[in-house]
Enzyme design. Structure first.
Site, PDB file in Angstrom:
ATOM      1  N   ASP A  55      63.856  40.117  94.104  1.00  0.00           N
ATOM      2  CA  ASP A  55      62.920  40.682  93.120  1.00  0.00           C
ATOM      3  C   ASP A  55      61.468  40.442  93.528  1.00  0.00           C
ATOM      4  OD1 ASP A  55      62.081  41.974  90.827  1.00  0.00           O
ATOM      5  OD2 ASP A  55      63.138  40.665  89.430  1.00  0.00           O
ATOM      6  N   ARG A  87      61.098  46.511  65.337  1.00  0.00           N
ATOM      7  CA  ARG A  87      60.560  46.048  64.049  1.00  0.00           C
ATOM      8  C   ARG A  87      59.753  47.165  63.405  1.00  0.00           C
ATOM      9  NH1 ARG A  87      60.303  41.422  67.346  1.00  0.00           N
ATOM     10  NH2 ARG A  87      61.452  39.635  66.472  1.00  0.00           N
ATOM     11  N   GLU A  99      55.452  36.966  81.313  1.00  0.00           N
ATOM     12  CA  GLU A  99      56.400  35.893  80.981  1.00  0.00           C
ATOM     13  C   GLU A  99      56.221  34.663  81.870  1.00  0.00           C
ATOM     14  OE1 GLU A  99      58.420  35.547  78.555  1.00  0.00           O
ATOM     15  OE2 GLU A  99      59.348  37.437  77.937  1.00  0.00           O
ATOM     16  N   LYS A 116      60.820  33.796  89.308  1.00  0.00           N
ATOM     17  CA  LYS A 116      60.127  34.768  90.165  1.00  0.00           C
ATOM     18  C   LYS A 116      58.854  35.274  89.489  1.00  0.00           C
ATOM     19  CE  LYS A 116      61.113  38.709  87.916  1.00  0.00           C
ATOM     20  NZ  LYS A 116      60.284  39.892  87.644  1.00  0.00           N
TER      21      LYS A 116
END
Length: 321
Positions: free
Chosen positions: A239, A31, A269, A187
């Site tokens: 992971d 952006r 997240e 995870k």
């Protein structure tokens, strides 16, 4: 091959760097007013790497989509629906292959990112996911790792693996979109829990977290129609080292900062994914004790120490009940 990468955060910029390194012609989109894009445009650098002059930078989404056959998306998972709606207005998307290099679930609906993408852009487009362990800081120092690519079309999966494999990243073919997407997102929740254990000086409980975390998520994936074994592969258990133990893990750092009363400014997240997993737990009537505990800590203001002690130290029961 021409590759466009949409999103110039830490991971998106690395993917552009990597695709260029292995011989592709690359355009990186960001952006116009984003700090990341402005810095890259001015210096070709971020905190982790320097971009080759061969990589074209653009703030035109139309130009980036038109440029390439393979389009990689690396943005915040919770922004995908609005971003997909923006992409749907571009005629040139027809026939393109989109690769979602993000790990999350839509918090408001519990939908997987490929579902969100299909609903906004259209299910007639080719969509794949690229998940698994690895940190930019390690890759740019030539430390190799293994990752997974998955899609509903095996020929798409194989084509992506063929184009992106190298000595730095070895890819495996995924065979379970449900398991790989849920596993990759979840995870991060386990990473946040691990950080809280670190902050409470309970790091030795990470073994219990890993054992119980994989078990509860395998039950969810089965209920959703996926393969429970996928949780024990690279998208989730594979992971854990990078997410539960690494000093580079944003989710682990967030959890540690949270229980220490410190601010953490970067994207974790796992926080939004906790909300999504609560939604999925209710939708599929599957108990997710660790995810519930994390929700109670983050959104119901329950004390982290008491809640995690309750979860790991107080129950007396058969291990595999």
């Amino acid at each position: 091959m021409k590759i466009s990468v949409l999103g110039c955060g830490r991971w998106g910029t690395f993917i552009a760097w990597y695709a260029n390194k292995i011989g592709h012609k690359v355009m990186l989109w960001g952006r116009e007013n984003s700090k990341n894009y402005i810095r890259l445009d001015e210096t070709r650098k971020n905190d982790y790497l320097t971009l080759s002059e061969d990589i074209e930078l653009s703030n035109s989404i139309h130009k980036a989509v038109s440029f390439a056959e393979f389009i990689i998306i690396s943005i915040s998972a919770q922004e995908l629906r609005s971003f997909g709606s923006q992409l749907s207005l571009i005629n040139e998307i027809q026939g393109k292959t989109f690769i979602l290099c993000m790990k999350g679930i839509e918090a408001s609906s519990g939908k997987r990112l490929s579902q969100v993408f299909g609903e906004t852009v259209g299910y007639d487009t080719n969509v794949a996911v690229w998940v698994g362990p690895g940190h930019v800081q390690d890759f740019v120092n030539n430390t190799p790792n293994c990752m997974v690519v998955d899609s509903e079309e095996v020929k798409i999966t194989k084509k992506i693996v063929q184009e992106f494999s190298s000595d730095l990243i070895r890819f495996y073919y995924g065979q379970d979109m449900i398991g790989n997407e849920i596993g990759a997102a979840a995870k991060n929740v386990m990473g946040t829990a691990a950080g809280m254990l670190d902050g409470l000086n309970y790091g030795s409980l990470k073994g219990s977290l890993m054992a119980r975390g994989t078990r509860e998520l395998s039950r969810l994936v089965t209920a959703m129609g996926g393969n429970d074994v996928t949780i024990y592969g690279l998208s989730h258990l594979g992971d854990y080292e990078a997410t539960l133990f690494s000093l580079h893990s944003h989710n682990r750092k967030f959890g540690q900062s949270y229980v220490s009363g410190e601010k953490f400014e970067k994207l974790a997240e796992g926080v939004s994914t906790v909300k999504a997993l609560k939604e999925l737990s209710e939708q599929y009537d599957v108990e997710l004790p660790i995810c519930k505990a994390m929700y109670d800590i983050l959104f119901n203001d329950q004390d982290a120490k008491d809640t995690l002690e309750n979860l790991f130290l107080r129950p007396v029961k058969f291990e595999f009940q």
